[in-house]
Design a protein around this motif. Structure first.
Motif, short mmCIF file in Angstrom:
data_model
loop_
_atom_site.label_atom_id
_atom_site.label_comp_id
_atom_site.label_asym_id
_atom_site.label_seq_id
_atom_site.Cartn_x
_atom_site.Cartn_y
_atom_site.Cartn_z
N VAL A 1 0.84 -1.21 0.00
CA VAL A 1 0.00 0.00 0.00
C VAL A 1 0.87 1.25 0.00
CG1 VAL A 1 -1.58 1.31 1.44
CG2 VAL A 1 -2.01 -1.08 1.01
N LEU A 2 1.92 1.25 0.85
CA LEU A 2 2.76 2.44 0.92
C LEU A 2 3.45 2.71 -0.41
CD1 LEU A 2 4.33 2.26 4.47
CD2 LEU A 2 2.53 3.76 3.61
N SER A 3 3.94 1.65 -1.06
CA SER A 3 4.65 1.90 -2.32
C SER A 3 3.69 2.37 -3.40
CB SER A 3 5.41 0.66 -2.77
OG SER A 3 4.55 -0.41 -2.89
N LEU A 4 2.46 1.86 -3.37
CA LEU A 4 1.49 2.33 -4.37
C LEU A 4 1.15 3.80 -4.13
CD1 LEU A 4 -0.86 -0.75 -4.69
CD2 LEU A 4 0.54 0.22 -6.48
N ILE A 5 0.95 4.16 -2.84
CA ILE A 5 0.64 5.56 -2.54
C ILE A 5 1.83 6.45 -2.90
CG2 ILE A 5 0.17 7.19 -0.68
CD1 ILE A 5 -1.40 4.99 0.71
N GLY A 6 3.04 6.01 -2.50
CA GLY A 6 4.23 6.80 -2.80
C GLY A 6 4.42 6.98 -4.29
N PHE B 1 4.49 10.45 -6.34
CA PHE B 1 5.58 10.81 -7.23
C PHE B 1 5.05 11.17 -8.61
CE2 PHE B 1 8.88 10.02 -10.29
CZ PHE B 1 9.94 10.68 -9.72
N LEU B 2 4.03 10.43 -9.03
CA LEU B 2 3.47 10.64 -10.37
C LEU B 2 2.88 12.03 -10.50
CD1 LEU B 2 3.29 8.50 -12.64
CD2 LEU B 2 0.88 8.34 -12.12
N THR B 3 2.31 12.55 -9.40
CA THR B 3 1.69 13.87 -9.47
C THR B 3 2.74 14.97 -9.62
OG1 THR B 3 1.65 13.89 -7.08
CG2 THR B 3 -0.39 13.29 -8.18
N SER B 4 4.03 14.63 -9.43
CA SER B 4 5.06 15.66 -9.58
C SER B 4 5.37 15.95 -11.04
CB SER B 4 6.34 15.22 -8.86
OG SER B 4 6.99 14.24 -9.64
N TYR B 5 4.91 15.07 -11.94
CA TYR B 5 5.12 15.34 -13.36
C TYR B 5 4.19 16.45 -13.82
CZ TYR B 5 7.53 10.86 -13.89
OH TYR B 5 8.39 9.82 -13.79
N SER B 6 4.64 17.23 -14.80
CA SER B 6 3.71 18.19 -15.38
C SER B 6 2.81 17.43 -16.35
CB SER B 6 4.46 19.29 -16.10
OG SER B 6 4.44 19.06 -17.49
N LEU B 7 1.63 18.00 -16.63
CA LEU B 7 0.68 17.31 -17.50
C LEU B 7 1.17 17.25 -18.93
CD1 LEU B 7 -2.78 18.54 -16.28
CD2 LEU B 7 -1.87 16.25 -16.20
N TYR B 8 2.09 18.16 -19.27
CA TYR B 8 2.58 18.20 -20.65
C TYR B 8 3.92 17.51 -20.79
CZ TYR B 8 -1.17 21.50 -20.56
OH TYR B 8 -2.40 22.06 -20.37
N ASN C 1 -3.03 7.47 -17.35
CA ASN C 1 -3.46 6.07 -17.26
C ASN C 1 -2.68 5.31 -16.20
OD1 ASN C 1 -5.65 5.53 -19.11
ND2 ASN C 1 -4.23 6.26 -20.67
N ILE C 2 -1.37 5.64 -16.07
CA ILE C 2 -0.60 4.98 -15.00
C ILE C 2 -1.19 5.35 -13.65
CG2 ILE C 2 1.64 4.90 -13.85
CD1 ILE C 2 2.99 5.08 -16.42
N GLY C 3 -1.55 6.64 -13.50
CA GLY C 3 -2.15 7.07 -12.24
C GLY C 3 -3.42 6.29 -11.95
N LEU C 4 -4.24 6.13 -12.99
CA LEU C 4 -5.50 5.40 -12.85
C LEU C 4 -5.22 3.95 -12.43
CD1 LEU C 4 -8.43 6.16 -13.32
CD2 LEU C 4 -8.25 5.24 -15.61
#
Lengths: 476, 175
Positions: free
Chosen positions: A40-45, A49-56, A74-77
């Motif tokens: 769970v922790l690694s999935l949350i982490g 981390f994924l949200t640190s990318y810019s959308l573009y 899609n990876i986030g999903l």
């Protein structure tokens, strides 16, 4: 591979390290709690981390992968879906005496395979991602070895998935024989240089669609769906219904945009037939089922049919509708299977309709949440399912797919019958007292909170979808 | 060279069909080995000597040995052969084989109707295979590692045997 490549691949690296960490943790000491916490922790982490990318964000890792906004979304999903599946797995597996620890390794690896699929732009990475996903699923489906149907479902999936992989490989090799390219861009470029598609490449693309159609479970490649859904442990069923199908849809969207497949009449006709057949067969076969998991299996067949309507519309509107439909469908399906998983007892899953008779009087909140999920599957207003279906119809009408839209509307009415039937059974006032062994209360808290969060998302997307829509608009 | 290719691929197809239709497992296995060897020759003719060697070492060598071990462990008796003979009766395979032959005919038509580009054979040696595997395709190699990991973990879980209890009264006590 340079530093920026590594930066773009970090989400995948986190996932694979989590799998290896679980591996070592088992070899030191088997502990369900520790493995669950690591997962769970690694999935949350990973998601944070994924949200640190810019959308573009756009990073080509030649020749295999491309990490762009669509892929990141899609990876986030996939990560969030896997997180929900892991959360509902804890209570489910805690009450069974099987060894539970390997389950999480396989779950993470399956998610990794799906992540590879949504960012691949080359046949090699596509196939490897698909195989990582499928091989993990073989063992996940047959995971509960004490049940007979589990084995049957596992074998069925193994043979059919291997067969469809063979189709996929043959299709790829025929395409490679014509174009001499294995990357989507190269194939697209080849197609722009020729007037019409050569026959041999047409055969290759057809076989590719057979392989993809099997994974999606569209008619006529749907035979495995009800048996596998019924035999697999409920959290795994939720995973197959969401991640495995969603990954393939995202890949198809990317592939068809790269080769500009919407301009070829033969493909649109083919997908139209698949879509209409899936809608009708799925809904009509669901009518007479008494097993909830089988009903949801047939309903998922018809939902993929609806999704193909959006997929066929093409363009940015089509991609937007497809992605939004996927999000809504993920939330709803996870919720429905989550509730089945929480109601299951030690020996069998709560899969018969009779298990739900009078649920409203026994567990009112669960029954209300379940009704909400079913209404969303049916596409009733105020739920995410309604907005999703609305967008699909808008996309279909915008591109003059009248036949498809007509079939969609007819099928929504047919589908309503069996969703409402389940709700009616839950409201039935016949009390049944069942005494299940009480687990540690915390176990129930985890599952209940997960389902509550899913229900909140369901209504939130149904009432104000603007935030999600603008996010999807940005990434496409 | 072309004639070598045609003969080798013909042998491969024939050997594979024989491997599927044999009732005796060891006979089937021998045909499978022939099929692997002829595929290795196909690879060799197409200019991939390294892959041809791997095909022989890995498939015709290691994997066949593994299958022999599995056959020894399964310890199949006459009944299972008889069972297979019943399952594989002429009546059962007639329909599927007619349909597959129709499809095969279509495929052959498609392949023949299309002008394929002539093969420019240039040998790909072990060095260049290694360079591309550990160069641009390194992600593919790592993914194959993860694929094997999921296979091993799954096989370990599914293949684990329960403790055998010798006596049925003991079984009642332990459960």
């Amino acid at each position: 591979m340079n530093r920026s490549d590594l930066y773009s691949l970090t989400p995948l690296l986190i996932l694979s390290s989590a799998a290896i960490l679980n591996f070592f943790s088992i070899s030191i000491k088997r502990n369900h709690k520790v493995i669950f916490a690591i997962t769970v922790l690694s999935l949350i982490g990973d998601f944070i981390f994924l949200t640190s990318y810019s959308l573009y964000h756009q990073q080509h890792i030649d020749p295999l992968l491309v990490v762009d906004g669509f892929g990141i979304f899609n990876i986030g999903l996939i990560l969030l879906t896997t997180l929900v599946v892991a959360l509902m797995s804890y209570a489910y597996f805690e009450q069974r005496e099987e060894r539970k620890e390997e389950y999480y390794i396989l779950l993470i690896l399956a998610a990794l395979g799906a992540c590879i699929m949504v960012i691949s732009k080359h046949f090699v990475s596509f196939f490897l991602g698909l195989e990582v996903l499928s091989v993990s699923l073989y063992s996940l489906i047959a995971y509960l070895r004490t049940r007979e149907r589990s084995d049957e479902a596992g074998i069925k999936y193994l043979i059919l998935a291997a067969f469809s992989s063979a189709f996929l490989l043959f299709g790829m090799s025929l395409i490679y024989a014509t174009t001499g390219k294995m990357d989507f861009g190269g194939i697209g470029y080849y197609l722009t240089t020729t007037q019409d598609i050569p026959l041999i490449m047409m055969a290759g693309l057809g076989m590719l669609i057979v392989g993809a159609g099997f994974k999606l479970g569209v008619v006529p490649f749907h035979m495995w769906t009800p048996d596998v859904y019924e035999g697999a442990p409920t959290p795994v069923t939720a995973f197959i219904a969401t991640v495995s199908k969603g990954g393939m849809i995202a890949l198809l969207v990317r592939f068809f945009n790269a080769i500009n497949g919407y301009q070829y009449e033969s493909f649109t006709n083919l997908f139209t037939v698949l879509s209409i057949a899936s809608m009708f067969v799925g809904n009509i076969l669901a009518l007479r089922q008494t097993n909830l998991k089988r009903i949801l299996a047939y309903s998922s067949i018809s939902h993929i049919g609806y999704l193909l309507v959006a997929f066929l519309s093409g363009g940015s509107m089509g991609a937007q509708a497809t992605t939004f439909y996927l999000v809504a469908y993920f939330i709803t399906t996870l919720g429905a299977f989550g509730i089945i998983a929480t109601l299951s007892d030690q020996h069998r899953d709560a899969e018969l309709i009779d298990d739900y008779r009078g649920l409203l009087w026994r567990r009112p909140l669960t029954a209300v949440a379940f009704s909400a999920m079913l209404l969303s599957l049916a596409g009733i207003p105020l739920t995410a399912g309604f907005i999703a279906k609305f967008y699909v119809i808008t996309a279909g009408i915008g591109t003059q797919h009248w036949l498809l839209v007509f079939c969609l509307v007819v099928n929504s009415v047919i589908g309503l019958y069996y969703y409402i039937k389940i709700i009616a059974v839950m409201f039935d006032q016949k009390l049944q007292i069942k005494s299940a062994k009480e687990l540690h209360p915390l176990v129930y808290v985890i599952s209940s909170v997960t389902i509550a969060v899913l229900a909140v998302f369901l209504f939130w997307l149904g009432v104000s979808p603007e935030g999600m829509l603008s996010l999807i608009d940005d990434v496409i | 060279m072309n004639i070598t290719f045609i003969i080798a691929s013909f042998v491969a197809v024939l050997a594979t069909i024989m491997a599927i239709t044999r009732y005796n497992l060891i006979h089937a296995l021998l045909y499978l080995v022939i099929s692997f060897l002829s595929i290795a020759i196909v690879f060799f003719v197409l200019g991939a000597p390294f892959v041809a060697a791997l095909e022989i070492i890995v498939y015709a060598g290691a994997i066949v040995v593994l299958i022999i071990f599995v056959i020894m462990m399964l310890n199949l008796k006459e009944e299972s052969v008889e069972q297979e003979r019943i399952w594989f009766s002429r009546k059962v395979i007639l329909g599927p084989s007619i349909l597959s032959i129709v499809l095969l005919g279509e495929l052959i038509y498609i392949l023949l109707s299309h002008e394929t580009t002539a093969l420019t054979t240039q040998a790909v040696d072990a060095k260049s295979v290694g360079l591309s595997l550990y160069g641009p395709y390194i992600i593919g190699v790592e993914l194959s590692g993860l694929l094997l990991m999921s296979g091993v973990v799954g096989a370990y879980h599914l293949g684990r045997q329960k403790k055998k209890v010798q006596h049925r009264f003991l079984e009642n006590q332990t459960t």
